[in-house]
Every structure is written in C-alpha cells, then in structure tokens.
Design an enzyme around this catalytic site. Structure first.
Site, PDB file in Angstrom:
ATOM      1  N   LYS A  36      78.230   6.841 -46.665  1.00 31.58           N
ATOM      2  CA  LYS A  36      79.586   6.974 -47.211  1.00 31.58           C
ATOM      3  C   LYS A  36      80.620   7.160 -46.108  1.00 31.58           C
ATOM      4  O   LYS A  36      81.689   7.740 -46.333  1.00 31.58           O
ATOM      5  CB  LYS A  36      79.641   8.123 -48.212  1.00 31.58           C
ATOM      6  CG  LYS A  36      78.899   7.788 -49.502  1.00 31.58           C
ATOM      7  CD  LYS A  36      79.044   8.859 -50.548  1.00 31.58           C
ATOM      8  CE  LYS A  36      78.333   8.441 -51.832  1.00 31.58           C
ATOM      9  NZ  LYS A  36      78.250   9.516 -52.804  1.00 31.58           N
TER      10      LYS A  36
ATOM     11  N   LYS B 244      70.214  -0.595 -53.965  1.00 35.65           N
ATOM     12  CA  LYS B 244      69.976   0.071 -55.255  1.00 35.65           C
ATOM     13  C   LYS B 244      71.149  -0.144 -56.214  1.00 35.65           C
ATOM     14  O   LYS B 244      72.294  -0.310 -55.769  1.00 35.65           O
ATOM     15  CB  LYS B 244      69.699   1.563 -55.047  1.00 35.65           C
ATOM     16  CG  LYS B 244      70.875   2.327 -54.552  1.00 35.65           C
ATOM     17  CD  LYS B 244      70.641   3.827 -54.497  1.00 35.65           C
ATOM     18  CE  LYS B 244      71.949   4.461 -54.058  1.00 35.65           C
ATOM     19  NZ  LYS B 244      71.994   5.876 -54.017  1.00 35.65           N
TER      20      LYS B 244
ATOM     21  N   LYS C 178      76.703   3.297 -59.127  1.00 38.80           N
ATOM     22  CA  LYS C 178      77.989   3.361 -59.821  1.00 38.80           C
ATOM     23  C   LYS C 178      79.126   2.950 -58.899  1.00 38.80           C
ATOM     24  O   LYS C 178      80.124   2.416 -59.328  1.00 38.80           O
ATOM     25  CB  LYS C 178      78.288   4.797 -60.260  1.00 38.80           C
ATOM     26  CG  LYS C 178      77.269   5.414 -61.163  1.00 38.80           C
ATOM     27  CD  LYS C 178      77.687   6.840 -61.504  1.00 38.80           C
ATOM     28  CE  LYS C 178      76.470   7.733 -61.585  1.00 38.80           C
ATOM     29  NZ  LYS C 178      76.731   9.131 -61.740  1.00 38.80           N
TER      30      LYS C 178
HETATM   31  P1  TYM Z   1      73.706  10.837 -59.048  1.00 33.01           P
HETATM   32  O1  TYM Z   1      74.743  11.340 -59.991  1.00 33.01           O
HETATM   33  O2  TYM Z   1      74.108   9.838 -58.023  1.00 33.01           O
HETATM   34  O3  TYM Z   1      72.488  10.237 -59.828  1.00 33.01           O
HETATM   35  C1  TYM Z   1      71.851  10.941 -60.886  1.00 33.01           C
HETATM   36  C2  TYM Z   1      70.357  10.624 -60.884  1.00 33.01           C
HETATM   37  O4  TYM Z   1      70.146   9.220 -60.986  1.00 33.01           O
HETATM   38  C3  TYM Z   1      69.251   8.793 -59.957  1.00 33.01           C
HETATM   39  N1  TYM Z   1      69.602   7.418 -59.553  1.00 33.01           N
HETATM   40  C4  TYM Z   1      68.724   6.397 -59.530  1.00 33.01           C
HETATM   41  N2  TYM Z   1      67.414   6.334 -59.831  1.00 33.01           N
HETATM   42  C5  TYM Z   1      66.821   5.118 -59.726  1.00 33.01           C
HETATM   43  N3  TYM Z   1      67.462   3.995 -59.326  1.00 33.01           N
HETATM   44  C6  TYM Z   1      68.777   4.023 -58.999  1.00 33.01           C
HETATM   45  N4  TYM Z   1      69.401   2.897 -58.629  1.00 33.01           N
HETATM   46  C7  TYM Z   1      69.465   5.263 -59.093  1.00 33.01           C
HETATM   47  N5  TYM Z   1      70.746   5.639 -58.870  1.00 33.01           N
HETATM   48  C8  TYM Z   1      70.809   6.965 -59.157  1.00 33.01           C
HETATM   49  C9  TYM Z   1      69.477   9.777 -58.816  1.00 33.01           C
HETATM   50  O5  TYM Z   1      68.357   9.807 -57.944  1.00 33.01           O
HETATM   51  C10 TYM Z   1      69.674  11.072 -59.571  1.00 33.01           C
HETATM   52  O6  TYM Z   1      68.436  11.679 -59.873  1.00 33.01           O
HETATM   53  N6  TYM Z   1      73.256  14.523 -55.701  1.00 33.01           N
HETATM   54  C11 TYM Z   1      72.895  14.096 -57.034  1.00 33.01           C
HETATM   55  C12 TYM Z   1      73.371  15.055 -58.118  1.00 33.01           C
HETATM   56  C13 TYM Z   1      72.930  16.471 -57.989  1.00 33.01           C
HETATM   57  C14 TYM Z   1      71.620  16.985 -58.220  1.00 33.01           C
HETATM   58  C15 TYM Z   1      71.734  18.398 -58.054  1.00 33.01           C
HETATM   59  C16 TYM Z   1      70.403  16.403 -58.515  1.00 33.01           C
HETATM   60  C17 TYM Z   1      73.735  17.531 -57.702  1.00 33.01           C
HETATM   61  N7  TYM Z   1      73.023  18.677 -57.756  1.00 33.01           N
HETATM   62  C18 TYM Z   1      70.618  19.228 -58.209  1.00 33.01           C
HETATM   63  C19 TYM Z   1      69.298  17.246 -58.666  1.00 33.01           C
HETATM   64  C20 TYM Z   1      69.399  18.635 -58.512  1.00 33.01           C
HETATM   65  C21 TYM Z   1      73.567  12.761 -57.310  1.00 33.01           C
HETATM   66  O7  TYM Z   1      74.560  12.418 -56.743  1.00 33.01           O
HETATM   67  O8  TYM Z   1      73.000  12.077 -58.332  1.00 33.01           O
END
Ligand code: TYM
Length: 326
Positions: free
Chosen positions: A111, A192, A195
C-alpha cells in the site's frame, strides 16, 4: 470450548474472497466454538473514507454478515470502535513491536509504505489487529491466506509481552481454509480478488445479481489449451474457477478437474453454484436492510458482551506494565 475471533473491514463491497476465505468459516465455527466477530471500523479509517460512507458501510457490512449466517445468539458480533480497550491495548503493544518488524509487513509495503505521505495508521495497523485478537484470549483466528503474516506478528508480540511481563495473553493460531484461502481476481488470476483493486469484472461481489455473476464467470481469463487441470502455477485462471466451484460445493478442486473436458462446462457449473449460494444470502440481506434499528440493537448487545471480556484482559496487561488502575 475454543474461542475464535476474527475481523473484517467495512470498506468496499464484500466479495467472494472475503466469503470463502473468512466469513463462511465463521458461520461454521459459531456452532461449536465461543465466537467473536468484529467489524473493524477503526482499521477502515486508514483508507480515509468519507464519514457518511463509513457509517453506511459499517451497517451494510453488519447486515451482510447477518445475512451470511452469523447468528447474534451464537456469536458476539460488534463494532471495534464500541470497545475502547482495542485502542488502549494497541498503545501498549506499539511499545512492544519494533519499527523493523512493522516495516516488513507486505500489506504495508503493497500500500505504498515507502512514501512520505503514507499515514502512520497504516504503519501501525497490524498492531491494532494484534490488540483485537489478544484482548479476547482467542485460540483460533479464522482468516484468508493474506492475513498469515499479520497473525505471525500477533503471535510474536504475545510471546514477547508474556516473556517480559508474565502469562497475560494466549498465543493464537491462524486457521486458514484448505479451499478458498486465496480467491484470485477473475481477470488477473495472478493477483488476489480484492475490494481495493479497480477490477469490476475480476471481482464478484456478494450482492452481484445472477446475470452479473454469470457474465463475470463467462469472461474470466483462462488460457488457450482447453485442458481442465488443477495447476495454479501454469493454469491460474482455471485453477481459480475450480477452487471457486470446490468452495461453493464443498468439493476438492483436483477431483473436480477430472469431471470436466471443456472450459465452457466448468464456467457454467461454477456460475450456477455461486448463484445458488448468493441468492438466499441476498434475500436475507434485503430483510436486514429494511430494519437498520435491529442491526444497531444487535451491535449494541454485541459491544456489551465484547467489553466485558476485553476490559478484563486490558486491565491485566495495564497492571502488568505498571499502570495504576483508575
Ligand atoms: P479484510 O477486511 O481485508 O478481509 C476480511 C477477510 O477476508 C479475507 N480475504 C480473502 N480470503 C481469500 N481470498 C481473498 N481474495 C481474500 N481477500 C480477503 C481476509 O484474509 C480476511 O480474513 N486486517 C484484516 C481485518 C482484521 C482482522 C482483525 C482479522 C482486523 N482485525 C483481527 C482477524 C483478526 C483485514 O483487513 O481483512
């Protein structure tokens, strides 16, 4: 009973990667585990969203999680900003983490972490995430593959803190699904599904209409040899479609590959399987959308339950480092 905690950002529309990588596994976990799921609105601030848009997205995401099957009677579903301990513990953990280890986070580098104008919140983002997890003494953190490095950092911070101050935090494990952990972009199967990437044809949103899903799968990039094989290196587009079909039908992508001779048949079955999963979800979503007061009430109750757990851990951590209780 094992405790699970996971989080998701209210930024952009949820897509199949979020669903198969994380949310669907949360729904399964909640029946046998003590489950906490957090809409991480503080993390979303790193994208500097429009204030009204952030409010809208937080409610929309909560409605989608409910529509996907998160049951507020089984799971504690809450907004991160409703539990102040997340930010309080994050500071203590920032005084535990090092500049070097945060600089090495690949998501930060991707990023634009090397730019002067990058926000400090983006840099400390993984520490807030560690705080989300450690506050709940989680055993397991169900996430997609892209969160693996953040989980390693969380474990490292927990261990470092415990070594210095005593056994305050449980050291959590990431649980990453065998199928669907890395859903790829349909137009650029080497990256991947995301969003933030401006690739409307490459991303299937959970609220996409059946005709859009069909169109996107039909246009998905494949290759020219017309041989259905599960080979993510040499045939990333086909491997991605097989993984999506497998995730949607609880199958195995390698086994499924043997049942197809033609790309067209694979694409047809994949879009049908996705529509079959998303249509009932979209219907339930419409019901929650009509009743935002109910969604807010669920979040309020969830925050009360989450606070009662988080405050206990925060108090132990604060005491351990030498802060005087108020
Ligand atoms: P975020 O909001 O980007 O994504 C949420 C969840 O979706 C999964 N994910 C995917 N899995 C498979 N293929 C993909 N293309 C794909 N894109 C997204 C992510 O791995 C995630 O599990 N940092 C985290 C949010 C967070 C969090 C936490 C997660 C904040 N605090 C505590 C676990 C525990 C995030 O940005 O996820």
């Amino acid at each position: 009973m094992a405790r699970v905690l996971s989080g998701i950002q209210p930024s952009g529309d949820l897509h199949l990667g979020n669903y198969f990588g994380a949310v669907r596994n949360w729904v399964n976990d909640q029946t046998t585990k003590d489950a906490f799921f957090c809409v991480v609105d503080l993390h979303a601030l790193t994208n500097t969203p429009d204030p009204e848009e952030l409010r809208r997205q937080s409610i929309q995401l909560t409605s989608l999680l409910l529509a996907a099957g998160i049951d507020p009677l089984q799971s504690t579903l809450f907004l991160q900003s409703h539990v102040p301990s997340h930010q309080q513990l994050a500071w203590i953990l920032e005084c535990t983490a090092t500049y070097g280890e945060l600089r090495r986070m690949t998501q930060f580098k991707d990023k634009g972490g090397d730019q002067e104008t990058v926000r400090v919140g983006l840099f400390t983002y993984p520490v807030l995430m560690a705080s989300d997890i450690l506050l709940y003494q989680a055993d397991e953190v169900p996430v997609g593959d892209d969160q693996r490095q953040h989980l390693e950092l969380t474990r490292e911070l927990a261990q470092r803190f415990n070594n210095r101050y005593g056994q305050i935090f449980k050291v959590p494990n990431a649980t990453i699904p065998a199928v669907g952990a890395r859903v790829m972009d349909l137009q650029h199967p080497e990256r991947k599904m995301s969003k933030s990437v401006a690739s409307p044809l490459g991303t299937i949103g959970l609220l996409d209409a059946p005709s859009e899903i069909e169109k996107k799968v039909k246009k998905a990039v494949t290759d020219t040899d017309d041989m259905v094989r599960f080979d993510p290196q040499l045939k990333p587009g086909i491997a991605n479609l097989l993984s999506l079909l497998a995730a949607a039908t609880d199958g195995d992508p390698k086994v499924l590959a043997d049942s197809y001779q033609r790309y067209g048949d694979l694409k047809r079955d994949t879009s049908e399987a996705l529509v079959a999963i998303l249509t009932p979800l979209q219907e339930r979503y419409e019901e929650f959308q009509r009743d935002p007061a109910q969604v807010l009430a669920i979040l309020k109750l969830g925050a009360e339950k989450a606070r009662s757990v988080a405050e206990v851990t925060y108090a132990s951590a604060a005491d351990a480092v030498g802060l005087i209780a108020p």
